[in-house]
Write an enzyme that holds these catalytic residues in place. Structure first.
Site, short mmCIF file in Angstrom:
data_model
loop_
_atom_site.label_atom_id
_atom_site.label_comp_id
_atom_site.label_asym_id
_atom_site.label_seq_id
_atom_site.Cartn_x
_atom_site.Cartn_y
_atom_site.Cartn_z
N ARG A 36 -6.95 6.99 -4.66
CA ARG A 36 -7.49 6.85 -3.33
C ARG A 36 -6.11 6.74 -2.18
NH1 ARG A 36 -10.13 2.19 -5.49
NH2 ARG A 36 -8.49 0.45 -5.34
N LEU A 37 -6.44 6.85 -0.75
CA LEU A 37 -5.27 7.18 0.06
C LEU A 37 -5.21 5.48 0.74
CD1 LEU A 37 -5.91 10.45 1.48
CD2 LEU A 37 -4.24 9.71 -0.26
N GLU A 93 2.17 16.98 -0.65
CA GLU A 93 1.78 17.24 -1.92
C GLU A 93 1.54 15.63 -2.53
OE1 GLU A 93 1.28 20.08 -3.18
OE2 GLU A 93 2.01 21.24 -1.53
N HIS A 139 4.49 -8.77 -8.45
CA HIS A 139 5.20 -8.33 -7.10
C HIS A 139 6.91 -8.38 -7.38
CE1 HIS A 139 1.32 -7.97 -5.08
NE2 HIS A 139 1.17 -9.11 -5.20
N ASP A 155 1.26 0.57 -6.02
CA ASP A 155 0.25 0.03 -6.34
C ASP A 155 0.37 -0.52 -8.02
OD1 ASP A 155 -2.37 -1.21 -6.37
OD2 ASP A 155 -3.45 0.52 -6.74
N GLY A 156 -0.21 -1.46 -8.26
CA GLY A 156 -0.42 -2.15 -9.67
C GLY A 156 0.51 -3.26 -10.03
N ASN A 157 1.19 -3.80 -8.93
CA ASN A 157 1.94 -5.00 -9.19
C ASN A 157 1.13 -6.22 -9.86
OD1 ASN A 157 4.14 -3.93 -7.91
ND2 ASN A 157 3.86 -4.87 -6.11
N LEU A 180 19.58 7.31 5.70
CA LEU A 180 18.27 7.41 5.02
C LEU A 180 17.59 6.34 5.94
CD1 LEU A 180 16.07 7.42 2.80
CD2 LEU A 180 16.99 5.51 1.73
C1 FPP Z 1 0.25 -3.49 -4.43
O1 FPP Z 1 -0.03 -3.83 -5.81
C2 FPP Z 1 1.53 -3.83 -3.99
C3 FPP Z 1 1.33 -4.65 -2.81
C4 FPP Z 1 0.27 -4.78 -2.22
C5 FPP Z 1 2.64 -5.12 -2.30
C6 FPP Z 1 4.05 -4.26 -2.42
C7 FPP Z 1 5.24 -5.31 -2.65
C8 FPP Z 1 6.28 -5.02 -3.66
C9 FPP Z 1 6.50 -3.62 -4.18
C10 FPP Z 1 7.27 -5.78 -3.50
C11 FPP Z 1 7.94 -6.32 -2.10
C12 FPP Z 1 8.38 -5.21 -1.61
C13 FPP Z 1 9.29 -5.25 -0.57
C14 FPP Z 1 9.84 -4.15 0.06
C15 FPP Z 1 9.81 -6.58 -0.16
P1 FPP Z 1 -1.47 -4.85 -6.03
O2 FPP Z 1 -0.76 -6.08 -5.68
O3 FPP Z 1 -2.47 -4.06 -5.17
O4 FPP Z 1 -1.57 -4.30 -7.49
P2 FPP Z 1 -2.91 -4.49 -8.13
O5 FPP Z 1 -3.70 -3.18 -7.84
O6 FPP Z 1 -2.79 -4.43 -9.62
O7 FPP Z 1 -3.96 -5.66 -7.73
#
Ligand code: FPP
Length: 225
Positions: free
Chosen positions: A179-180, A192, A29, A12-14, A123
């Site tokens: 949160r989950l 854990e 992302h 989370d957090g991109n 893996l």
């Molecule tokens: C959550 O961050 C992230 C996602 C919904 C997408 C995850 C995608 C990647 C890590 C990149 C692509 C991965 C692969 C394996 C191709 P958010 O957008 O909810 O962040 P925010 O909480 O800051 O809005």
């Protein structure tokens, strides 16, 4: 073999990271994908057998279309560029979630990637796409009912997407949110849980290694004393 068999991660957090850098959420992302690659390297080095990554939830369809398309394109690009590498490195890719609703082109690449790597053993990466734990459980109950089986723990385990994996030992969520989010709710009963305040693109190999080491020091009782 590592005592850590399965790590699950909510990356989370991109979006916030991209905006913090005065760029777009999609910029975040792309940076998040680099973190995935770094975490993969450590996971292999530590001889962990299963890594489950939450890449797209059943709730993520509520995002702007532009962001959804970007995420799908990023995933396609990742698979096209990396699948030979995964194959060569004995890594199996499995999609968990309902992929039927994705664009045809993406489904084809996902199927091809799963097929190419299905015999690999070092893996297993479970990539959660259009995944929601409640949907997964409802599907499992429906399958059990159809097969006229008893509803018990073993049959539920056997009818989840993760039927071929042990339950996660560790769940990590970055992004400073506790949160989950409908992720592996059944499977993490005894995991854990590590909530990390860093945004996913800032999560380093060292942060990950520290969590793995911390886990190894925890005495797990599974309900006993
Ligand atoms: C959550 O961050 C992230 C996602 C919904 C997408 C995850 C995608 C990647 C890590 C990149 C692509 C991965 C692969 C394996 C191709 P958010 O957008 O909810 O962040 P925010 O909480 O800051 O809005």
């Amino acid at each position: 073999m590592s005592p850590i068999k399965h790590v699950a991660i909510i990356m989370d957090g991109n979006g916030r990271w991209g905006l913090k850098k005065r760029k777009s959420r999609n910029f975040g992302h792309r940076a998040g994908l680099s973190t995935v690659e770094k975490i993969l390297e450590v996971t292999i080095k530590k001889k962990i057998k299963y890594l489950t990554l939450f890449a797209f939830s059943t709730e993520n369809w509520k995002r702007p279309k532009k962001e959804i398309i970007f995420l799908f394109n990023l995933l396609e690009e990742f698979l096209i560029n990396k699948i030979d590498n995964l194959k060569k490195n004995n890594i199996k890719l499995k999609i968990i979630g309902n992929k039927k609703v994705f664009p045809k082109k993406l489904i084809k690449i996902l199927d091809k990637s799963e097929n190419m790597t299905r015999m690999n053993k070092k893996l297993q990466i479970n990539l959660a796409l259009n995944y929601g734990s409640k949907d997964e459980l409802i599907n499992a109950f429906k399958k059990i009912h159809k097969k006229k089986l008893l509803i018990n723990k073993k049959n539920i385990d056997k009818n989840l997407y993760t039927s071929d994996c042990p339950n996660p030992d560790i769940l990590i969520r970055t992004g400073d949110t506790k949160r989950l989010s409908n992720f592996l709710l059944w499977q993490i009963a005894y995991a854990e849980i590590f909530f990390v305040n860093k945004l996913w693109p800032d999560f380093t190999k060292n942060n990950y290694t520290l969590i793995l080491n911390k886990f190894l020091k925890i005495k797990r009782n599974f309900g006993s004393i």
